[in-house]
Design an enzyme around this catalytic site. Structure first.
Site, PDB file in Angstrom:
ATOM      1  N   ARG A  31       0.842  -1.211   0.000  1.00  0.00           N
ATOM      2  CA  ARG A  31       0.000   0.000   0.000  1.00  0.00           C
ATOM      3  C   ARG A  31       0.880   1.265   0.000  1.00  0.00           C
ATOM      4  O   ARG A  31       0.575   2.236  -0.675  1.00  0.00           O
ATOM      5  CB  ARG A  31      -0.897   0.041   1.233  1.00  0.00           C
ATOM      6  CG  ARG A  31      -1.784  -1.175   1.413  1.00  0.00           C
ATOM      7  CD  ARG A  31      -3.159  -0.995   0.815  1.00  0.00           C
ATOM      8  NE  ARG A  31      -4.023  -2.090   1.223  1.00  0.00           N
ATOM      9  CZ  ARG A  31      -4.166  -3.242   0.555  1.00  0.00           C
ATOM     10  NH1 ARG A  31      -3.516  -3.445  -0.573  1.00  0.00           N
ATOM     11  NH2 ARG A  31      -4.972  -4.182   1.005  1.00  0.00           N
ATOM     12  N   GLU A 175     -14.432 -14.304   9.576  1.00  0.00           N
ATOM     13  CA  GLU A 175     -14.347 -13.747   8.226  1.00  0.00           C
ATOM     14  C   GLU A 175     -14.036 -14.822   7.186  1.00  0.00           C
ATOM     15  O   GLU A 175     -12.873 -15.140   6.943  1.00  0.00           O
ATOM     16  CB  GLU A 175     -13.271 -12.651   8.151  1.00  0.00           C
ATOM     17  CG  GLU A 175     -13.183 -12.033   6.750  1.00  0.00           C
ATOM     18  CD  GLU A 175     -12.130 -10.921   6.617  1.00  0.00           C
ATOM     19  OE1 GLU A 175     -11.380 -10.685   7.584  1.00  0.00           O
ATOM     20  OE2 GLU A 175     -12.065 -10.326   5.543  1.00  0.00           O
ATOM     21  N   LYS A 217     -18.103 -11.468   9.142  1.00  0.00           N
ATOM     22  CA  LYS A 217     -17.552 -10.521   8.152  1.00  0.00           C
ATOM     23  C   LYS A 217     -17.480 -11.224   6.796  1.00  0.00           C
ATOM     24  O   LYS A 217     -16.469 -11.838   6.451  1.00  0.00           O
ATOM     25  CB  LYS A 217     -16.164 -10.065   8.612  1.00  0.00           C
ATOM     26  CG  LYS A 217     -15.463  -9.127   7.642  1.00  0.00           C
ATOM     27  CD  LYS A 217     -14.297  -8.394   8.289  1.00  0.00           C
ATOM     28  CE  LYS A 217     -13.485  -7.642   7.247  1.00  0.00           C
ATOM     29  NZ  LYS A 217     -12.571  -6.660   7.837  1.00  0.00           N
ATOM     30  N   SER A 259     -14.700  -4.893   2.135  1.00  0.00           N
ATOM     31  CA  SER A 259     -14.899  -4.216   0.847  1.00  0.00           C
ATOM     32  C   SER A 259     -14.304  -5.030  -0.304  1.00  0.00           C
ATOM     33  O   SER A 259     -14.808  -4.957  -1.431  1.00  0.00           O
ATOM     34  CB  SER A 259     -14.370  -2.784   0.864  1.00  0.00           C
ATOM     35  OG  SER A 259     -13.011  -2.687   1.162  1.00  0.00           O
ATOM     36  N   GLY A 260     -13.248  -5.753  -0.070  1.00  0.00           N
ATOM     37  CA  GLY A 260     -12.798  -6.788  -1.006  1.00  0.00           C
ATOM     38  C   GLY A 260     -12.318  -6.333  -2.369  1.00  0.00           C
ATOM     39  O   GLY A 260     -12.321  -7.117  -3.312  1.00  0.00           O
ATOM     40  N   GLY A 261     -11.976  -5.054  -2.521  1.00  0.00           N
ATOM     41  CA  GLY A 261     -11.520  -4.584  -3.827  1.00  0.00           C
ATOM     42  C   GLY A 261     -12.554  -3.698  -4.520  1.00  0.00           C
ATOM     43  O   GLY A 261     -12.304  -3.177  -5.607  1.00  0.00           O
ATOM     44  N   ARG A 290      -9.588  -1.119   2.604  1.00  0.00           N
ATOM     45  CA  ARG A 290      -9.313  -0.211   1.488  1.00  0.00           C
ATOM     46  C   ARG A 290     -10.407   0.825   1.276  1.00  0.00           C
ATOM     47  O   ARG A 290     -10.119   1.984   0.985  1.00  0.00           O
ATOM     48  CB  ARG A 290      -9.091  -1.030   0.206  1.00  0.00           C
ATOM     49  CG  ARG A 290      -7.761  -1.711   0.169  1.00  0.00           C
ATOM     50  CD  ARG A 290      -7.732  -2.844  -0.831  1.00  0.00           C
ATOM     51  NE  ARG A 290      -8.509  -3.993  -0.380  1.00  0.00           N
ATOM     52  CZ  ARG A 290      -8.661  -5.120  -1.077  1.00  0.00           C
ATOM     53  NH1 ARG A 290      -8.105  -5.238  -2.266  1.00  0.00           N
ATOM     54  NH2 ARG A 290      -9.357  -6.127  -0.582  1.00  0.00           N
TER      55      ARG A 290
HETATM   56  P1  13P Z   1     -10.898  -4.748   2.586  1.00  0.00           P
HETATM   57  O1  13P Z   1     -12.102  -3.975   3.035  1.00  0.00           O
HETATM   58  O2  13P Z   1      -9.832  -3.881   1.975  1.00  0.00           O
HETATM   59  O3  13P Z   1     -11.264  -5.944   1.765  1.00  0.00           O
HETATM   60  O4  13P Z   1     -10.211  -5.296   3.904  1.00  0.00           O
HETATM   61  C1  13P Z   1     -11.011  -5.867   4.868  1.00  0.00           C
HETATM   62  C2  13P Z   1     -10.279  -6.927   5.582  1.00  0.00           C
HETATM   63  O5  13P Z   1     -10.088  -6.835   6.753  1.00  0.00           O
HETATM   64  C3  13P Z   1      -9.810  -8.087   4.814  1.00  0.00           C
HETATM   65  O6  13P Z   1      -9.400  -9.089   5.702  1.00  0.00           O
END
Ligand code: 13P
Length: 336
Positions: A31, A175, A217, A259-261, A290
């Site tokens: 990042r 998650e 999550k 958010s996953g991208g 992100r």
């Molecule tokens: P993102 O929202 O960037 O996908 O990250 C969340 C997260 O904690 C992934 O493990």
């Protein structure tokens, strides 16, 4: 109401969500490289300290997930990071898995590790002030995958993790992330996510987890990023709700999406639509990495000592996500 359930509600009620700032040093390097800032402990602390002392912490953000390096750091003004977070009315959390490794006998897939010595590490994190934790299982979609082996073994690990975390008096974020990479349709994402979630809850129940004391999550139901079958935001929200209604037991108090991208706006708009039509009793909120930090990081990289402009961007993003968690976001608010 159990103590664990009270912690859950403190983190995610009233439009509050979670800031996932638990990037490992490897991920954080990527990042920071992308914005030409050198990745060292001082810079990682500086960026995070700026975010964590923003006005939105405690107002829009109820919990912050930290990485091991960060939970042990002290701010430039002498407070420990967990104390800084707690003093704003938010709850410090900690990522406790040690990463996704190749799965033996299915090496194109991943199994998340970190169970060895976990009970002892949890005690240490509790003493540092953490009251919730995160463990991420990751599944990719292709013709053959995710395999039953990956689905079963990750569900088993997530359940063993959750049991140890609840034993230590903390709330586990569970998650299971089905990745959006690939050319699959949203229907395939729907069926694979359902299978993954159902197996997770089967294992969580077998391991006697108090479901009222967890936060799920998950990913939203999306078409793969390379898919030619795009779907509308309305379909994303309907399919996501339908999937979660069918696979998640009603005792679970809250769902905080990754958010996953997705872009910042996409992740905000999709969450808003989900809350507009939420016909479940689950709280639906965000646990974004992100989608909360991207613009703030870009702005910060222009002058890493200009705290105020970075905080303005971050406060705005957190406010937009919080409005979406109440179903009250609109495009007009973005430019206000
Ligand atoms: P993102 O929202 O960037 O996908 O990250 C969340 C997260 O904690 C992934 O493990």
């Amino acid at each position: 109401m159990s103590e664990l359930n009270k912690i859950v509600l403190k983190i995610i009620s009233n439009g509050k969500g979670i800031l996932a700032a638990d990037e490992s040093n490897g991920t954080m390097k990527k990042r920071l490289d992308a914005v030409n800032v050198s990745s060292n402990p001082e810079n990682r602390l500086l960026f995070r300290e700026i975010l964590f002392s923003s006005k939105c912490i405690g107002e829009c953000i109820g919990g912050i997930i930290l990485y091991d390096e960060t939970i042990n750091q002290t701010t430039s003004f002498g407070k420990s990071i967990p104390d800084l977070i707690a003093s704003s009315g938010a709850i410090p959390g900690i990522k406790v898995d040690t990463g996704a490794k190749d799965l033996a006998n299915s090496p194109e897939e991943k199994i998340t590790e970190g169970l060895d010595g976990l009970r002892e590490r949890l005690k240490k994190y509790y003493d540092l002030g953490a009251r919730f934790t995160k463990w991420r299982g990751v599944y990719s979609i292709s013709e053959k995958y995710p395999s039953k082996l990956a689905i079963h073994s990750n569900a088993h690990s997530l359940a063993r993790y959750a049991a140890l975390v609840q034993e230590s008096g903390m709330v586990p974020i569970v998650e299971p992330e089905v990745l959006m990479n690939g050319n699959h349709s949203s229907d395939v994402c729907f069926s694979k996510t359902s299978e993954v979630l159902e197996k997770c809850f089967e294992e969580l129940i077998l391991h006697k987890i108090d479901l009222s004391g967890i936060i799920l999550k998950p990913n939203m139901i999306l078409a793969g990023d390379q898919s030619k079958y795009k779907i509308s935001k309305e379909e994303v929200s309907h399919k996501t709700l339908e999937c979660l209604k069918g696979s998640v037991p009603s005792e679970v108090p809250g769902i905080a999406f990754l958010s996953g991208g997705q872009s910042e706006i996409e992740a905000t708009e999709n969450l808003n639509l989900i809350n507009n039509i939420n016909n479940t009793k689950f709280i639906m909120t965000y646990s974004y990495g992100r989608a909360l930090q991207q613009s703030a990081l870009k702005m910060w990289s222009k002058n890493i000592n200009d705290k105020e402009v970075t905080q303005n961007i971050f406060n705005h993003r957190a406010k937009m996500c919080s409005m979406a968690a109440k179903g009250k976001w609109s495009y007009e608010l973005e430019s206000k």
